[in-house]
Design a protein around this motif. Structure first.
Motif, PDB file in Angstrom:
ATOM      1  N   LEU A  19      -7.579 -12.512   6.459  1.00  0.00           N
ATOM      2  CA  LEU A  19      -7.324 -13.927   6.181  1.00  0.00           C
ATOM      3  C   LEU A  19      -8.170 -14.877   7.043  1.00  0.00           C
ATOM      4  O   LEU A  19      -8.754 -15.837   6.529  1.00  0.00           O
ATOM      5  N   ALA A  20      -8.247 -14.623   8.327  1.00  0.00           N
ATOM      6  CA  ALA A  20      -8.992 -15.522   9.228  1.00  0.00           C
ATOM      7  C   ALA A  20     -10.460 -15.625   8.816  1.00  0.00           C
ATOM      8  O   ALA A  20     -11.030 -16.722   8.769  1.00  0.00           O
ATOM      9  N   ASN A  21     -11.081 -14.477   8.471  1.00  0.00           N
ATOM     10  CA  ASN A  21     -12.503 -14.481   8.075  1.00  0.00           C
ATOM     11  C   ASN A  21     -12.712 -15.166   6.734  1.00  0.00           C
ATOM     12  O   ASN A  21     -13.691 -15.914   6.553  1.00  0.00           O
ATOM     13  N   VAL A  22     -11.803 -14.936   5.788  1.00  0.00           N
ATOM     14  CA  VAL A  22     -11.925 -15.558   4.456  1.00  0.00           C
ATOM     15  C   VAL A  22     -11.762 -17.076   4.587  1.00  0.00           C
ATOM     16  O   VAL A  22     -12.493 -17.845   3.953  1.00  0.00           O
ATOM     17  N   LYS A  23     -10.824 -17.512   5.416  1.00  0.00           N
ATOM     18  CA  LYS A  23     -10.617 -18.948   5.636  1.00  0.00           C
ATOM     19  C   LYS A  23     -11.855 -19.588   6.258  1.00  0.00           C
ATOM     20  O   LYS A  23     -12.286 -20.682   5.850  1.00  0.00           O
TER      21      LYS A  23
ATOM     22  N   PHE B 141      -9.141 -20.724  -2.301  1.00  0.00           N
ATOM     23  CA  PHE B 141      -9.297 -22.155  -2.575  1.00  0.00           C
ATOM     24  C   PHE B 141      -8.323 -22.605  -3.668  1.00  0.00           C
ATOM     25  O   PHE B 141      -7.649 -23.630  -3.529  1.00  0.00           O
ATOM     26  N   ASN B 142      -8.242 -21.830  -4.754  1.00  0.00           N
ATOM     27  CA  ASN B 142      -7.363 -22.192  -5.869  1.00  0.00           C
ATOM     28  C   ASN B 142      -5.894 -22.200  -5.445  1.00  0.00           C
ATOM     29  O   ASN B 142      -5.110 -23.044  -5.895  1.00  0.00           O
ATOM     30  N   ILE B 143      -5.514 -21.264  -4.582  1.00  0.00           N
ATOM     31  CA  ILE B 143      -4.126 -21.217  -4.098  1.00  0.00           C
ATOM     32  C   ILE B 143      -3.827 -22.434  -3.222  1.00  0.00           C
ATOM     33  O   ILE B 143      -2.810 -23.112  -3.396  1.00  0.00           O
TER      34      ILE B 143
END
Length: 517
Positions: A68-72, A43-45
């Motif tokens: 990446l897909a799961n974190v997004k 989120f911060n990035i």
């Protein structure tokens, strides 16, 4: 890899206000274990990035490519939950649904009386606020509970709930049929524009009346009347019956002013109704009423009581500014209208992700038309090129057609004769392909093509001949459509009388005022 800003998560993050970002961080920080979580770092990035850059995220986000897909997806869900908890996103509908959730919890715990008490209050609120689908859902839930919670009053209660369910169901069916009809007519309008001949008009009329449900106006509530007026409005637009457009748009808008609590409950419908009212007044050229309605709308939007979220704010910008431009087309004050363009263009960039491409192109057409009316033909051509060169614009064929016709006229006016032959061929080919070649357009293309063979001393006669030909179509029920987009006759009269086109339109407006007064 750097992508455009169409990544859904990136767009959601960029849409957040400062207070919403602060609330999200407080929300995820309520548990200490989230402080260094991958989704919070992501989120911060994203918050700092100007464009979506996947390579940068993988390099600086402590996230593996396969993660990446799961974190997004997880971050997307957490942002939505946080927004749901934000008071600014709470409304009557969400409050009723929250009470329904509470009632469901109490029901499953066997606390029937408490559940029924919450449902009864929620139902009353739903009916008062025209949320009849929710009210029907509540009644069905009440029936379920009453069938298990036996009391001495169950007989009377059963009859009461059965009658209520039947009434709500009937109104919901009417509202659904009217909303379906309205949406289908709107889709037809976006795709094909107005009825182009008697056969199309007959087809539209049959289509409309075949699907129009039977109703008793005295039994309809706010919501049903709203959809009824919308359906009749779109039918009138398709038929080019602009007086009835004004009639039903007025009913639509007054419905809100008669029920002011509905304005903030349904701000989008309120804004759209006002926009259609202004559009109808523009078509019937009633500047006096147009200006009053525009001022009334702007006053409401700027009032402290009018709630604006991001969507409503974008629509308010769109409708106010399109109609501020239209005001200058009614009375021919094109030079004054030019002063609006820089401010609108600057603000338009702020709404890139909230205003669809079609409406952006509509602004460009209005800008082009203002410049054409002021004699700035090269500037006119510049804006038209933005529309003509847009290969992804698939809606509103009429906008595409008249952009090309105006482009042809502007090139002639600008003295760019070396482009005329090529433009004539491409314009004619395009219009034939779109199956949208009206008599007015045919006459215009034939005229400009023939100008190359007219002697200088005979040009004025050629203008007069074309004007007289087009005059026959000015009040034609299907051909007059052309004059809504481009006032060809006033342009011809400006050439005949050697006066600016803006002055010709202004003089016509003043003459109409004298007749009215």
């Amino acid at each position: 890899m750097i992508k455009d800003q169409k990544d859904n998560l990136f767009l959601l993050v960029k849409s957040l206000t400062k207070s919403e970002k602060r609330q999200f961080k407080l929300y995820v920080g309520r548990l200490g274990v989230n402080a260094d979580s991958k989704f919070l770092n992501l989120f911060n990035i994203l918050d700092k990035l100007q464009v979506y850059d996947e390579d940068f995220i993988l390099k600086h986000g402590d996230i593996k490519k396969q993660q990446l897909a799961n974190v997004k997806a997880h971050l997307y869900k957490q942002i939505l939950i946080s927004l749901k908890l934000n008071p600014s996103h709470q409304n009557i509908r969400s409050q009723i649904r929250e009470q329904l959730d509470f009632a469901s919890i109490l029901y499953h715990k066997g606390l029937y009386k408490q559940s029924l008490k919450i449902l009864d209050k929620s139902k009353e609120i739903a009916i008062q606020n025209e949320e009849k689908n929710l009210a029907y859902e509540i009644v069905e839930f009440e029936k379920l509970i009453e069938s298990q919670y036996i009391t001495r009053s169950i007989s009377g209660r059963a009859d009461e709930l059965t009658i209520q369910a039947k009434e709500l169901s009937a109104l919901n069916v009417i509202a659904s049929k009217l909303s379906n009809l309205s949406l289908q007519l709107y889709g037809l309008f976006l795709k094909t524009g107005y009825a182009r001949n008697e056969a199309e008009a007959e087809e539209i009329s049959t289509y409309f009346y075949k699907r129009l449900p039977k109703y008793d106006i005295s039994k309809l509530g706010f919501r049903e009347k709203l959809w009824l007026n919308k359906a009749y409005l779109w039918y009138s637009f398709l038929m080019q019956d602009f007086k009835n457009c004004y009639k039903y748009a007025s009913k639509w808008v007054e419905l809100f002013y008669d029920n002011p609590n509905m304005i903030n409950l349904n701000p989008v419908f309120f804004l759209k109704g006002n926009n259609y009212l202004l559009e109808a007044l523009f078509y019937v050229q009633r500047r006096d009423k147009f200006e009053k309605c525009l001022i009334r709308l702007e006053d409401m939007i700027n009032s402290k009581t009018f709630h604006k979220d991001e969507n409503v704010e974008a629509l308010a910008f769109l409708y106010l500014n399109l109609n501020k431009l239209n005001l200058h087309f009614i009375d021919g004050t094109f030079d004054a209208g030019l002063s609006l363009i820089p401010k609108i263009e600057k603000e338009l960039k702020l709404y890139t992700n909230r205003i669809d491409e079609h409406h952006t192109m509509t602004f460009y057409y209005k800008f082009a038309s203002l410049h054409f009316g002021s004699g700035n033909n090269k500037e006119c051509i510049g804006y038209l090129d933005k529309i003509i060169s847009n290969k992804s614009l698939s809606m509103r064929e009429d906008l595409l057609c008249f952009s090309r016709v105006l482009n042809l006229v502007a090139h002639y006016e600008a003295g760019l004769d070396y482009h005329i032959e090529t433009l004539l061929k491409s314009t004619y080919k395009f219009l034939i392909k779109m199956n949208d070649l009206h008599e007015v357009q045919k006459e215009m293309i034939k005229f400009i093509k023939g100008l190359q063979d007219v002697f200088p001393q005979d040009i004025k006669k050629a203008f007069i001949k074309l004007r007289d030909t087009l005059k026959m179509y000015e009040d034609h029920p299907y051909e007059r459509r052309a004059f809504l987009y481009l006032d060809i006759i006033s342009w011809l009269e400006s050439k005949i009388e050697n006066e600016p086109v803006g002055k010709i339109i202004r003089d016509k407006y003043l003459a109409r005022q004298d007749v009215v007064n």
